[in-house]
Design an enzyme around this catalytic site. Structure first.
Site, PDB file in Angstrom:
ATOM      1  N   ALA A  21       1.769   0.240   8.792  1.00  0.00           N
ATOM      2  CA  ALA A  21       3.067   0.723   8.311  1.00  0.00           C
ATOM      3  C   ALA A  21       4.053   0.984   9.435  1.00  0.00           C
ATOM      4  O   ALA A  21       5.266   1.062   9.188  1.00  0.00           O
ATOM      5  CB  ALA A  21       2.863   1.997   7.488  1.00  0.00           C
ATOM      6  N   ASP A  48       8.802   1.875  13.482  1.00  0.00           N
ATOM      7  CA  ASP A  48       9.231   3.040  12.704  1.00  0.00           C
ATOM      8  C   ASP A  48       7.978   3.694  12.120  1.00  0.00           C
ATOM      9  O   ASP A  48       7.265   3.078  11.335  1.00  0.00           O
ATOM     10  CB  ASP A  48      10.182   2.597  11.590  1.00  0.00           C
ATOM     11  CG  ASP A  48      10.639   3.752  10.693  1.00  0.00           C
ATOM     12  OD1 ASP A  48      10.380   4.915  11.040  1.00  0.00           O
ATOM     13  OD2 ASP A  48      11.250   3.473   9.652  1.00  0.00           O
ATOM     14  N   ASP A  54       2.084   8.471   4.855  1.00  0.00           N
ATOM     15  CA  ASP A  54       1.962   8.167   3.428  1.00  0.00           C
ATOM     16  C   ASP A  54       1.099   6.930   3.207  1.00  0.00           C
ATOM     17  O   ASP A  54       0.334   6.861   2.231  1.00  0.00           O
ATOM     18  CB  ASP A  54       3.347   7.961   2.812  1.00  0.00           C
ATOM     19  CG  ASP A  54       4.176   9.231   2.831  1.00  0.00           C
ATOM     20  OD1 ASP A  54       3.589  10.322   2.788  1.00  0.00           O
ATOM     21  OD2 ASP A  54       5.421   9.129   2.892  1.00  0.00           O
ATOM     22  N   GLY A  96      -1.899  10.406  14.522  1.00  0.00           N
ATOM     23  CA  GLY A  96      -1.002   9.359  14.992  1.00  0.00           C
ATOM     24  C   GLY A  96      -1.729   8.181  15.595  1.00  0.00           C
ATOM     25  O   GLY A  96      -2.635   7.612  14.992  1.00  0.00           O
ATOM     26  N   THR A 141      -5.039  13.801  10.581  1.00  0.00           N
ATOM     27  CA  THR A 141      -4.476  12.573  11.134  1.00  0.00           C
ATOM     28  C   THR A 141      -3.830  12.871  12.481  1.00  0.00           C
ATOM     29  O   THR A 141      -3.217  13.920  12.669  1.00  0.00           O
ATOM     30  CB  THR A 141      -3.454  11.947  10.183  1.00  0.00           C
ATOM     31  OG1 THR A 141      -2.393  12.886   9.933  1.00  0.00           O
ATOM     32  CG2 THR A 141      -4.101  11.587   8.851  1.00  0.00           C
ATOM     33  N   GLY A 146       5.518  11.715  -2.464  1.00  0.00           N
ATOM     34  CA  GLY A 146       4.746  11.361  -3.647  1.00  0.00           C
ATOM     35  C   GLY A 146       4.908   9.907  -4.029  1.00  0.00           C
ATOM     36  O   GLY A 146       3.926   9.190  -4.253  1.00  0.00           O
ATOM     37  N   ASN A 171      12.461  10.623  -3.353  1.00  0.00           N
ATOM     38  CA  ASN A 171      13.742  10.834  -2.683  1.00  0.00           C
ATOM     39  C   ASN A 171      14.398   9.500  -2.387  1.00  0.00           C
ATOM     40  O   ASN A 171      13.717   8.488  -2.170  1.00  0.00           O
ATOM     41  CB  ASN A 171      13.563  11.559  -1.336  1.00  0.00           C
ATOM     42  CG  ASN A 171      13.079  12.976  -1.482  1.00  0.00           C
ATOM     43  OD1 ASN A 171      13.473  13.685  -2.397  1.00  0.00           O
ATOM     44  ND2 ASN A 171      12.209  13.393  -0.579  1.00  0.00           N
ATOM     45  N   SER A 210       7.487  -0.762   4.557  1.00  0.00           N
ATOM     46  CA  SER A 210       6.411  -0.830   5.547  1.00  0.00           C
ATOM     47  C   SER A 210       5.013  -0.709   4.952  1.00  0.00           C
ATOM     48  O   SER A 210       4.031  -1.025   5.629  1.00  0.00           O
ATOM     49  CB  SER A 210       6.592   0.293   6.581  1.00  0.00           C
ATOM     50  OG  SER A 210       6.197   1.555   6.046  1.00  0.00           O
ATOM     51  N   ASN A 233       6.063   7.428  -2.160  1.00  0.00           N
ATOM     52  CA  ASN A 233       5.516   6.565  -1.103  1.00  0.00           C
ATOM     53  C   ASN A 233       4.002   6.427  -1.226  1.00  0.00           C
ATOM     54  O   ASN A 233       3.446   5.328  -1.096  1.00  0.00           O
ATOM     55  CB  ASN A 233       5.846   7.142   0.272  1.00  0.00           C
ATOM     56  CG  ASN A 233       7.319   7.048   0.624  1.00  0.00           C
ATOM     57  OD1 ASN A 233       8.087   6.386  -0.061  1.00  0.00           O
ATOM     58  ND2 ASN A 233       7.697   7.731   1.682  1.00  0.00           N
TER      59      ASN A 233
END
Length: 297
Positions: free
Chosen positions: A276, A240, A246, A215, A213, A41, A11, A285, A43
Site C-alpha cells: 500500500a 505514500d 488500514d 512501519g 505494527t 473503517g 471520510n 493503494s 479503508n
C-alpha cells in the site's frame, strides 16, 4: 467463506502535498492536491474485500454527494452496507491530510456523520459474522455494544485502537485481538518501550493477543498463550504511507475470516501494508488478493 463485519468510519479525504510539514504559525504552499475516499473503517472494509473476504460494513454517512460516493464505492468493491439510513442535515466525515516529500503524513479529521453511529446500528450487520473489526473514529459505545453482542454470538472481535485515545476497560475486555501502532500502544500502556515491553503491558487487557505494527520493520504478535512472532515486510519504494495501516488490518482480518492462523495472517497483513505504500491515496493503494499472494502474503 466466513463473513467479516467491519464497524467504522467513512471520510472524504483531501490530500495536500507539501515539501515538508509546516512549523507552528508557518504558512506553506502545497505542491498539489487530491481527493480520495477514506476513513479507517471504509479503508479496512475495502482492504479486506480486496484480500478476498465477504464484508459487511456498518457506517453512517450524510445525505450528501460524499455519502452517495461512499455507497458507490462499497457497491463497486462488493461490500454489503448494513441497513443504516443516510443522515439528513449532518455531512459525511472529512479528513485533511498533509503528505510530505518522504511519504509521511499528518491527518486532521472532522467526524460528521461518523459521530452519529448508534449501538443498534452497529449491531445491524452482526448476524452471521465470524469476525467483527472496529476502529476508534466512531462512538466507542457503539463498538462496545457490538463487541459484547459478538462475543455472545461466538464471533471473534478485533479492535484497531486508532486514532490513539484512552479506552474504557470494558471495550478492551470485550476485545479478542488488539491491533496498535507504536504511538497507540504507548497511549494505552501509559509508557514507552520496545514492542515486546508494550505488548507485555497490553496483553492482560485483552482475551487473545496483541498485534503491534512497526512501519518498515513489520509487525509483532504477542499471544496470551505465550506465542511471540515477528513478520517483516517485503522491500518497496515508499510514495505514500497513508493507507498502510488500514491495508495491514484489513488483510489480517480477512485472513482470519478465511480460517488462517496468526502466523500466516500476520504475514499477509505486513505484505499488504508494504504494497500500500507504493501508491498515492489510501483506497487506490489497497492491494488486491492476487498482488498480496504474488508478493508472498
Amino acid at each position: 467463506m466466513a463473513r467479516l463485519l467491519v464497524i467504522g468510519s467513512y471520510n472524504r479525504d483531501t490530500v495536500l502535498r507539501v515539501a515538508r510539514f509546516p512549523k507552528p504559525g508557518e504558512t506553506l504552499a502545497a505542491t498539489g492536491m487530491d481527493r480520495f475516499h477514506g476513513g479507517k473503517g471504509s479503508n479496512q472494509a475495502v482492504a479486506a474485500a480486496r484480500a478476498g473476504a465477504e464484508v459487511t460494513f456498518a457506517a453512517a454517512v450524510g445525505a450528501d454527494a460524499a455519502g452517495v460516493a461512499a455507497r458507490d464505492l462499497w457497491a463497486a468493491e462488493g461490500i454489503a452496507p448494513a441497513p443504516i439510513p443516510p443522515r439528513d442535515g449532518t455531512p459525511t466525515g472529512e479528513a485533511l491530510i498533509l503528505l510530505d516529500a518522504a511519504g509521511e503524513n499528518e491527518i486532521v479529521i472532522v467526524a460528521g456523520a461518523n459521530g452519529t453511529l448508534t449501538p443498534m446500528e452497529a449491531l445491524a450487520g452482526l448476524p452471521g459474522a465470524a469476525i467483527v473489526l472496529a476502529q476508534l473514529e466512531t462512538p466507542v459505545e457503539a463498538t462496545l455494544a457490538a463487541f459484547e453482542a459478538a462475543r455472545r454470538a461466538g464471533a471473534r472481535t478485533l479492535l484497531n485502537a486508532a486514532p490513539a485515545q484512552t479506552l474504557p476497560p470494558a471495550l478492551l475486555a470485550a476485545t479478542d485481538i488488539l491491533i496498535v501502532n507504536e504511538t497507540e500502544a504507548e497511549r494505552l500502556a501509559g509508557r514507552g518501550g520496545t514492542p515486546e515491553a508494550l505488548a507485555a503491558v497490553l496483553l492482560p487487557l485483552v482475551a487473545e493477543g496483541v498485534v503491534l505494527t512497526a512501519g518498515a520493520t513489520g509487525a509483532h504478535w504477542a499471544g496470551r498463550d505465550g506465542s511471540r512472532l515477528h513478520a517483516a515486510p517485503p522491500p518497496v519504494s515508499v510514495r505514500d504511507s497513508t493507507g498502510a495501516g488500514d491495508a495491514f488490518t484489513g488483510a489480517f482480518a480477512a485472513a482470519l475470516a478465511e480460517g488462517m492462523g496468526i502466523p500466516a495472517a500476520l504475514r499477509r497483513g505486513v505484505v499488504a501494508g508494504a504494497l500500500a505504500c507504493r501508491v498515492l491515496g489510501a483506497v487506490p493503494s489497497l492491494p488486491r488478493r492476487a498482488e498480496i499472494l504474488a508478493a508472498g502474503g
